[in-house]
Design a protein around this motif. Structure first.
Motif, PDB file in Angstrom:
ATOM      1  N   ARG A  17      11.317   4.934  -3.491  1.00  0.00           N
ATOM      2  CA  ARG A  17      10.758   5.964  -3.421  1.00  0.00           C
ATOM      3  C   ARG A  17      10.163   6.533  -2.109  1.00  0.00           C
ATOM      4  NH1 ARG A  17       6.968   7.044  -8.663  1.00  0.00           N
ATOM      5  NH2 ARG A  17       6.048   4.817  -8.095  1.00  0.00           N
ATOM      6  N   VAL A  18      10.777   7.875  -2.276  1.00  0.00           N
ATOM      7  CA  VAL A  18       9.587   8.755  -1.100  1.00  0.00           C
ATOM      8  C   VAL A  18       9.119   9.854  -1.245  1.00  0.00           C
ATOM      9  CG1 VAL A  18      10.274   9.266   1.614  1.00  0.00           C
ATOM     10  CG2 VAL A  18      11.491   7.890   0.816  1.00  0.00           C
ATOM     11  N   PHE A  19       8.147   9.760  -0.988  1.00  0.00           N
ATOM     12  CA  PHE A  19       6.747  11.044  -1.514  1.00  0.00           C
ATOM     13  C   PHE A  19       6.714  11.764  -0.148  1.00  0.00           C
ATOM     14  CE2 PHE A  19       6.123   7.490  -4.421  1.00  0.00           C
ATOM     15  CZ  PHE A  19       5.690   7.796  -5.416  1.00  0.00           C
ATOM     16  N   LEU A  20       7.378  13.307  -0.013  1.00  0.00           N
ATOM     17  CA  LEU A  20       7.228  14.447   0.880  1.00  0.00           C
ATOM     18  C   LEU A  20       6.159  15.473   0.113  1.00  0.00           C
ATOM     19  CD1 LEU A  20      11.315  14.524   1.258  1.00  0.00           C
ATOM     20  CD2 LEU A  20       9.381  13.328   2.714  1.00  0.00           C
ATOM     21  N   PRO A  21       5.760  15.965   1.258  1.00  0.00           N
ATOM     22  CA  PRO A  21       5.054  17.210   0.634  1.00  0.00           C
ATOM     23  C   PRO A  21       6.200  18.362   0.378  1.00  0.00           C
ATOM     24  CG  PRO A  21       5.169  16.694   2.741  1.00  0.00           C
ATOM     25  CD  PRO A  21       5.165  15.748   2.463  1.00  0.00           C
ATOM     26  N   ILE A  22       6.371  19.433  -0.757  1.00  0.00           N
ATOM     27  CA  ILE A  22       6.704  20.234  -1.084  1.00  0.00           C
ATOM     28  C   ILE A  22       7.140  20.988  -0.053  1.00  0.00           C
ATOM     29  CG2 ILE A  22       5.055  21.778  -1.923  1.00  0.00           C
ATOM     30  CD1 ILE A  22       8.771  20.685  -3.751  1.00  0.00           C
ATOM     31  N   ALA A  23       6.668  20.964   1.126  1.00  0.00           N
ATOM     32  CA  ALA A  23       6.586  22.300   2.132  1.00  0.00           C
ATOM     33  C   ALA A  23       8.128  21.560   2.929  1.00  0.00           C
ATOM     34  CB  ALA A  23       5.536  21.895   3.118  1.00  0.00           C
ATOM     35  N   TYR A  44       5.503  16.943  -4.124  1.00  0.00           N
ATOM     36  CA  TYR A  44       4.033  16.470  -4.153  1.00  0.00           C
ATOM     37  C   TYR A  44       3.899  18.167  -3.924  1.00  0.00           C
ATOM     38  CZ  TYR A  44       2.772  14.450   0.357  1.00  0.00           C
ATOM     39  OH  TYR A  44       2.334  14.028   1.329  1.00  0.00           O
ATOM     40  N   ASN A  45       2.484  18.231  -4.310  1.00  0.00           N
ATOM     41  CA  ASN A  45       2.263  20.009  -4.000  1.00  0.00           C
ATOM     42  C   ASN A  45       0.596  19.191  -3.057  1.00  0.00           C
ATOM     43  OD1 ASN A  45       3.664  21.866  -5.052  1.00  0.00           O
ATOM     44  ND2 ASN A  45       2.659  21.262  -6.770  1.00  0.00           N
ATOM     45  N   ALA A  47      -2.035  16.086  -1.916  1.00  0.00           N
ATOM     46  CA  ALA A  47      -2.745  14.355  -1.883  1.00  0.00           C
ATOM     47  C   ALA A  47      -2.830  13.837  -3.230  1.00  0.00           C
ATOM     48  CB  ALA A  47      -3.246  13.920  -0.854  1.00  0.00           C
ATOM     49  N   GLU A  48      -3.968  14.873  -3.889  1.00  0.00           N
ATOM     50  CA  GLU A  48      -3.656  13.917  -5.221  1.00  0.00           C
ATOM     51  C   GLU A  48      -2.413  13.919  -6.071  1.00  0.00           C
ATOM     52  OE1 GLU A  48      -5.500  16.757  -3.654  1.00  0.00           O
ATOM     53  OE2 GLU A  48      -7.306  15.123  -3.135  1.00  0.00           O
ATOM     54  N   ASP A  49      -2.045  14.268  -5.733  1.00  0.00           N
ATOM     55  CA  ASP A  49      -0.769  14.849  -6.535  1.00  0.00           C
ATOM     56  C   ASP A  49       0.013  13.509  -5.879  1.00  0.00           C
ATOM     57  OD1 ASP A  49      -0.949  17.415  -8.265  1.00  0.00           O
ATOM     58  OD2 ASP A  49       0.052  18.536  -6.967  1.00  0.00           O
ATOM     59  N   ALA A  50      -0.168  13.555  -5.233  1.00  0.00           N
ATOM     60  CA  ALA A  50       1.303  11.836  -4.528  1.00  0.00           C
ATOM     61  C   ALA A  50       0.789  11.365  -5.338  1.00  0.00           C
ATOM     62  CB  ALA A  50       0.881  12.028  -3.684  1.00  0.00           C
ATOM     63  N   VAL A  51      -0.646  10.923  -5.212  1.00  0.00           N
ATOM     64  CA  VAL A  51      -1.166   9.069  -5.685  1.00  0.00           C
ATOM     65  C   VAL A  51      -1.603   9.040  -7.156  1.00  0.00           C
ATOM     66  CG1 VAL A  51      -3.805   8.758  -5.805  1.00  0.00           C
ATOM     67  CG2 VAL A  51      -3.132   9.447  -4.100  1.00  0.00           C
ATOM     68  N   LEU A  52      -1.289  10.115  -7.760  1.00  0.00           N
ATOM     69  CA  LEU A  52      -1.326  10.565  -9.418  1.00  0.00           C
ATOM     70  C   LEU A  52       0.445  10.402  -9.332  1.00  0.00           C
ATOM     71  CD1 LEU A  52      -3.474  13.060 -10.358  1.00  0.00           C
ATOM     72  CD2 LEU A  52      -4.249  11.120 -10.745  1.00  0.00           C
ATOM     73  N   GLU A  53       0.851  10.912  -8.955  1.00  0.00           N
ATOM     74  CA  GLU A  53       2.686  10.088  -9.508  1.00  0.00           C
ATOM     75  C   GLU A  53       2.705   8.699  -8.752  1.00  0.00           C
ATOM     76  OE1 GLU A  53       6.116  10.730 -10.341  1.00  0.00           O
ATOM     77  OE2 GLU A  53       4.343  12.513 -10.437  1.00  0.00           O
ATOM     78  N   ALA A  54       2.448   7.781  -7.576  1.00  0.00           N
ATOM     79  CA  ALA A  54       2.827   7.166  -7.221  1.00  0.00           C
ATOM     80  C   ALA A  54       1.675   6.084  -8.399  1.00  0.00           C
ATOM     81  CB  ALA A  54       1.836   6.422  -5.969  1.00  0.00           C
ATOM     82  N   LEU A  55       0.568   5.962  -8.961  1.00  0.00           N
ATOM     83  CA  LEU A  55      -0.013   5.701  -9.881  1.00  0.00           C
ATOM     84  C   LEU A  55       1.094   5.344 -11.137  1.00  0.00           C
ATOM     85  CD1 LEU A  55      -3.319   5.825  -8.783  1.00  0.00           C
ATOM     86  CD2 LEU A  55      -1.382   3.613  -8.008  1.00  0.00           C
ATOM     87  N   GLY A  56       1.906   6.654 -11.554  1.00  0.00           N
ATOM     88  CA  GLY A  56       1.650   6.412 -12.621  1.00  0.00           C
ATOM     89  C   GLY A  56       1.180   7.340 -13.929  1.00  0.00           C
TER      90      GLY A  56
END
Length: 58
Positions: A17-23, A44-45, A47-56
């Motif tokens: 999985r690769v996390f990218l800012p929506i921008a 993700y929108n 950094a907090e969203d990215a962390v939460l998504e990564a942690l499930g």
């Protein structure tokens, strides 16, 4: 995502999985199709969203 050198490409090929800012979504056209098809993109929108998504965590 501006320029992919060989090492960066190897790192992305190992990723699941690769996390990218929506921008950055507009820049996806610069990524080779064979590379982009080898992993799941998670946008993700913040950094907090990215962390939460990564942690499930929802």
């Amino acid at each position: 995502m501006h320029h992919f050198d060989f090492q960066c490409k190897k790192d992305f090929e190992r990723a699941k999985r690769v996390f990218l800012p929506i921008a950055s979504a507009a820049d996806l056209g610069t990524v080779p199709a064979d590379l982009i098809g080898s992993f799941n993109l998670v946008f993700y929108n913040s950094a907090e969203d990215a962390v939460l998504e990564a942690l499930g965590v929802e």
